[in-house]
Design a protein around this motif. Structure first.
Motif, PDB file in Angstrom:
ATOM      1  N   THR A  35     -12.859  -1.886  27.942  1.00 56.31           N
ATOM      2  CA  THR A  35     -14.275  -1.531  27.960  1.00 56.31           C
ATOM      3  C   THR A  35     -14.881  -1.928  26.621  1.00 56.31           C
ATOM      4  O   THR A  35     -14.363  -1.566  25.566  1.00 56.31           O
ATOM      5  N   SER A  53     -19.463  -4.252  28.977  1.00 57.72           N
ATOM      6  CA  SER A  53     -18.695  -4.582  30.169  1.00 57.72           C
ATOM      7  C   SER A  53     -17.452  -3.704  30.235  1.00 57.72           C
ATOM      8  O   SER A  53     -16.979  -3.200  29.224  1.00 57.72           O
ATOM      9  N   TYR A  56     -12.103  -5.287  32.364  1.00 58.92           N
ATOM     10  CA  TYR A  56     -11.347  -6.515  32.096  1.00 58.92           C
ATOM     11  C   TYR A  56      -9.850  -6.203  32.054  1.00 58.92           C
ATOM     12  O   TYR A  56      -9.420  -5.250  31.416  1.00 58.92           O
ATOM     13  N   GLN A  77     -14.339  -0.616  39.612  1.00 62.41           N
ATOM     14  CA  GLN A  77     -14.232  -2.045  39.301  1.00 62.41           C
ATOM     15  C   GLN A  77     -14.191  -2.827  40.611  1.00 62.41           C
ATOM     16  O   GLN A  77     -13.261  -2.691  41.400  1.00 62.41           O
ATOM     17  N   GLU A  82     -14.386  -8.667  34.492  1.00 63.93           N
ATOM     18  CA  GLU A  82     -15.188  -7.646  33.840  1.00 63.93           C
ATOM     19  C   GLU A  82     -16.535  -7.485  34.541  1.00 63.93           C
ATOM     20  O   GLU A  82     -17.076  -8.442  35.107  1.00 63.93           O
ATOM     21  N   THR A  83     -17.085  -6.258  34.491  1.00 60.10           N
ATOM     22  CA  THR A  83     -18.345  -5.924  35.131  1.00 60.10           C
ATOM     23  C   THR A  83     -19.281  -5.307  34.104  1.00 60.10           C
ATOM     24  O   THR A  83     -18.869  -4.471  33.298  1.00 60.10           O
ATOM     25  N   ALA A  84     -20.552  -5.699  34.133  1.00 54.82           N
ATOM     26  CA  ALA A  84     -21.537  -5.161  33.200  1.00 54.82           C
ATOM     27  C   ALA A  84     -21.810  -3.691  33.515  1.00 54.82           C
ATOM     28  O   ALA A  84     -21.694  -3.240  34.659  1.00 54.82           O
ATOM     29  N   TYR A  85     -22.171  -2.928  32.483  1.00 52.95           N
ATOM     30  CA  TYR A  85     -22.554  -1.528  32.677  1.00 52.95           C
ATOM     31  C   TYR A  85     -23.697  -1.187  31.737  1.00 52.95           C
ATOM     32  O   TYR A  85     -23.943  -1.848  30.726  1.00 52.95           O
ATOM     33  N   GLY A 103     -20.540  -8.419  38.961  1.00 53.91           N
ATOM     34  CA  GLY A 103     -19.086  -8.395  38.910  1.00 53.91           C
ATOM     35  C   GLY A 103     -18.370  -8.416  40.231  1.00 53.91           C
ATOM     36  O   GLY A 103     -17.159  -8.228  40.272  1.00 53.91           O
ATOM     37  N   SER A 107     -17.624 -12.404  37.173  1.00 53.66           N
ATOM     38  CA  SER A 107     -17.690 -11.504  36.033  1.00 53.66           C
ATOM     39  C   SER A 107     -19.137 -11.306  35.619  1.00 53.66           C
ATOM     40  O   SER A 107     -20.015 -12.111  35.954  1.00 53.66           O
ATOM     41  N   SER A 108     -19.406 -10.226  34.904  1.00 49.86           N
ATOM     42  CA  SER A 108     -20.735  -9.993  34.352  1.00 49.86           C
ATOM     43  C   SER A 108     -20.587  -9.203  33.070  1.00 49.86           C
ATOM     44  O   SER A 108     -19.633  -8.442  32.887  1.00 49.86           O
ATOM     45  N   GLN A 109     -21.540  -9.388  32.173  1.00 51.01           N
ATOM     46  CA  GLN A 109     -21.496  -8.735  30.876  1.00 51.01           C
ATOM     47  C   GLN A 109     -22.928  -8.496  30.404  1.00 51.01           C
ATOM     48  O   GLN A 109     -23.723  -9.433  30.332  1.00 51.01           O
TER      49      GLN A 109
END
Length: 224
Positions: A35, A53, A56, A77, A82-85, A103, A107-109
């Protein structure tokens, strides 16, 4: 003050210092998978907003706890990337809310965040693949990056005051089963019955293929 990370991966960390550089408080969040916190912002009331993110090196379906207090608020997840938050805390470090962005197949960030005077949260970042950028359950706002290359996204999140009379829903404990097996679902819903009696429906949020429910409107049912 010692902190211990959950699992073997990096956890998110927020530290607030007093004007003399002494520690006011520290909070950690996250779980399985790394994280990262990449940007922060404050609103007019001193509430804290963090963007980054999570997930991962984790597995699809694994969760991360974004409530740094004794409570639990899990983000799931959706893929192996990785996923944006976006996470919001009070000025004293208590949990307010958290949402995932994107994500799903890539992936997203989230890399930049700001809060407008009316409370809207502005987020920017990058993503690959296809991701759902609407954090509201049951709704989708899909973006797809061309040719799986890194693509910029921007999003505006509107904050709303929680409705104390809104239904409280729990889909039951997480399960791990073979894809050919049947999952036995045990959901619970509490509600004040206003303005109308609550109705329930099971639906597939994410995942390959289709799901058949024994009775999509029943709290206790099966999924195949």
């Amino acid at each position: 003050l010692l902190l211990t990370s959950v699992g073997t991966h990096a956890n998110g960390l927020v530290v607030k210092l007093n004007s003399d550089s002494s520690l006011a408080w520290v909070r950690q969040f996250g779980g399985l998978g790394d994280t990262y916190g990449l940007d922060t912002a404050l609103d007019q009331d001193g509430n804290i907003y963090l963007a980054g993110s999570f997930g991962y090196l984790s597995k699809p379906g694994e969760t991360s706890d974004f409530d740094p207090g004794p409570g639990v608020y899990s983000l799931v997840q959706p893929s192996s990337n990785e996923t944006a938050y976006v996470l919001s805390l009070t000025s004293t470090g208590d949990f307010r809310w958290a949402v995932p962005l994107g994500g799903n197949t890539g992936s997203s960030q989230a890399e930049g965040i700001s809060v407008s005077p009316n409370g809207d949260v502005q987020v920017s970042g990058e993503f690959r693949g296809t991701g759902d950028f609407d954090p509201k359950p049951g709704t989708e706002s899909l973006l797809t990056s061309p040719h799986q290359i890194q693509t910029v996204f921007t999003a505006t999140l509107k904050q709303t005051t929680p409705d104390p009379g809104a239904p409280v829903v729990d889909a039951g404990q997480d399960q791990t089963i073979l894809v050919t097996d049947t999952a036995h679902l045990h959901g619970t819903v509490t509600d004040d019955g206003l303005p109308n009696p609550v109705t329930t429906t099971w639906s597939l949020v994410s995942g390959p293929g289709t799901v058949a429910f024994g009775s999509a409107s029943a709290l206790d049912t099966t999924a195949t």
